[in-house]
Write a protein that holds these residues in place. Structure first.
Motif, PDB file in Angstrom:
ATOM      1  N   GLU A 136       0.848  -1.190   0.000  1.00  0.00           N
ATOM      2  CA  GLU A 136       0.000   0.000   0.000  1.00  0.00           C
ATOM      3  C   GLU A 136       0.884   1.241   0.000  1.00  0.00           C
ATOM      4  O   GLU A 136       1.803   1.360   0.807  1.00  0.00           O
ATOM      5  N   LEU A 137       0.609   2.162  -0.922  1.00  0.00           N
ATOM      6  CA  LEU A 137       1.442   3.350  -1.081  1.00  0.00           C
ATOM      7  C   LEU A 137       0.599   4.619  -1.023  1.00  0.00           C
ATOM      8  O   LEU A 137      -0.514   4.663  -1.553  1.00  0.00           O
ATOM      9  N   LYS A 138       1.152   5.642  -0.395  1.00  0.00           N
ATOM     10  CA  LYS A 138       0.492   6.941  -0.349  1.00  0.00           C
ATOM     11  C   LYS A 138       0.653   7.647  -1.688  1.00  0.00           C
ATOM     12  O   LYS A 138       1.714   7.593  -2.312  1.00  0.00           O
ATOM     13  N   VAL A 139      -0.399   8.315  -2.135  1.00  0.00           N
ATOM     14  CA  VAL A 139      -0.362   9.032  -3.409  1.00  0.00           C
ATOM     15  C   VAL A 139       0.274  10.407  -3.199  1.00  0.00           C
ATOM     16  O   VAL A 139      -0.065  11.127  -2.259  1.00  0.00           O
ATOM     17  N   LEU A 150       8.806  -3.698  -5.629  1.00  0.00           N
ATOM     18  CA  LEU A 150       8.070  -2.943  -4.616  1.00  0.00           C
ATOM     19  C   LEU A 150       8.996  -2.324  -3.573  1.00  0.00           C
ATOM     20  O   LEU A 150       8.681  -1.270  -3.011  1.00  0.00           O
ATOM     21  N   SER A 151      10.133  -2.951  -3.325  1.00  0.00           N
ATOM     22  CA  SER A 151      11.053  -2.427  -2.310  1.00  0.00           C
ATOM     23  C   SER A 151      11.633  -1.073  -2.716  1.00  0.00           C
ATOM     24  O   SER A 151      12.111  -0.313  -1.869  1.00  0.00           O
ATOM     25  N   LYS A 152      11.580  -0.755  -4.000  1.00  0.00           N
ATOM     26  CA  LYS A 152      12.121   0.508  -4.495  1.00  0.00           C
ATOM     27  C   LYS A 152      11.099   1.644  -4.435  1.00  0.00           C
ATOM     28  O   LYS A 152      11.437   2.799  -4.696  1.00  0.00           O
ATOM     29  N   LEU A 153       9.853   1.322  -4.107  1.00  0.00           N
ATOM     30  CA  LEU A 153       8.788   2.327  -4.111  1.00  0.00           C
ATOM     31  C   LEU A 153       8.467   2.794  -2.696  1.00  0.00           C
ATOM     32  O   LEU A 153       8.202   1.983  -1.814  1.00  0.00           O
ATOM     33  N   GLU A 154       8.496   4.108  -2.492  1.00  0.00           N
ATOM     34  CA  GLU A 154       8.120   4.689  -1.205  1.00  0.00           C
ATOM     35  C   GLU A 154       6.743   5.330  -1.266  1.00  0.00           C
ATOM     36  O   GLU A 154       6.084   5.506  -0.248  1.00  0.00           O
ATOM     37  N   HIS A 155       6.310   5.718  -2.461  1.00  0.00           N
ATOM     38  CA  HIS A 155       4.989   6.300  -2.651  1.00  0.00           C
ATOM     39  C   HIS A 155       4.584   6.125  -4.109  1.00  0.00           C
ATOM     40  O   HIS A 155       5.398   5.751  -4.950  1.00  0.00           O
TER      41      HIS A 155
END
Length: 253
Positions: free
Chosen positions: A74-77, A111-116
């Motif tokens: 789950e990522l914040k927009v 996914l590990s590379k994505l913070e948002h």
């Protein structure tokens, strides 16, 4: 895929747009098949054409069916772009999203590379009122976002200009030392909503300079900064932006 057939058949194939293959990967891998090739692959391709069609060749010759389980995160927009308003309006608060989070599906490494989740670079120009508009999530290779589009909520309010004259003071002066500023007051201009216009007073602003931050200035000038201001005041400007100062020693009476 390279084929030959009579003109009428080629025409019908072109009209029907039979240009894709459906492969039931789950069924094949459960049967112990890890790649699609040879007669099995050729028969699948042939199923898309007429019996009169001759398949001359195809590429690739082998399709790897190896799979891995997708992970989710789950990522914040986060908004990427520009927002401008008409002259008498300003963005009243931070923008928000509906929904505020999206779910990303992909490999654990991806996914590990994505913070948002970042939106596509989008420009909203000359907004005149509070708006709720669609904006797409920027695609990332190997990652699927659900949903891939969100609504951005942009609160807009009508603003007006106001100016106060604010005295310039200093703190932290040692002993008998005093300081005079030229000029001794500055104009503080700001934008404020019509609702807050009458609630803000000159006493809500202060220009209080710390002696230690300017006493060594060789040019005898100091930049002005607000030490106090109300949250409702936006786009604050100080004029002049700097003033001259002169130290004096107070005499005992």
């Amino acid at each position: 895929v390279s084929i030959t057939d009579n003109g009428a058949a080629i025409f019908r194939l072109d009209i029907s747009k039979k240009d894709s293959l459906e492969i039931n990967v789950g069924e094949l891998t459960e049967g112990g098949i890890n790649s699609l090739q040879g007669d099995q692959f050729r028969q699948l391709i042939r199923s898309r054409f007429f019996s009169s069609t001759n398949i001359r060749g195809y590429y690739p010759m082998i399709i790897n069916l190896s799979t891995s389980k997708l992970q989710s995160k789950e990522l914040k927009v986060v908004f990427d772009g520009e927002i401008t308003t008409s002259r008498a309006n300003l963005v009243a608060d931070s923008v928000s999203f509906l929904p505020e989070h999206v779910t990303a599906y992909g490999s654990q490494e991806s996914l590990s590379k994505l913070e948002h989740a970042t939106t596509e670079y989008t420009v909203f120009k000359n907004l005149k009122a509070t708006s709720q508009l669609p904006v797409s999530i920027k695609q990332v290779e190997g990652v699927k976002f659900v949903p891939d589009q969100v609504e951005i909520f942009i609160p807009i309010k009508e603003y007006t200009e106001r100016t106060f004259e604010v005295p310039i003071t200093a703190t932290g002066l040692p002993g008998k030392l005093d300081v005079k500023f030229f000029p001794s007051r500055a104009n503080v201009s700001f934008s404020v909503t019509l609702d807050e216009y009458r609630k803000i007073t000159p006493e809500d602003f202060e220009i209080e300079l710390n002696y230690r931050t300017f006493y060594q200035n060789e040019d005898g000038r100091v930049e002005l900064k607000l030490s106090k201001s109300p949250a409702a005041a936006q786009n604050i400007r100080i004029s002049p932006s700097s003033v001259e100062f002169l130290f004096e020693t107070r005499s005992d009476q």
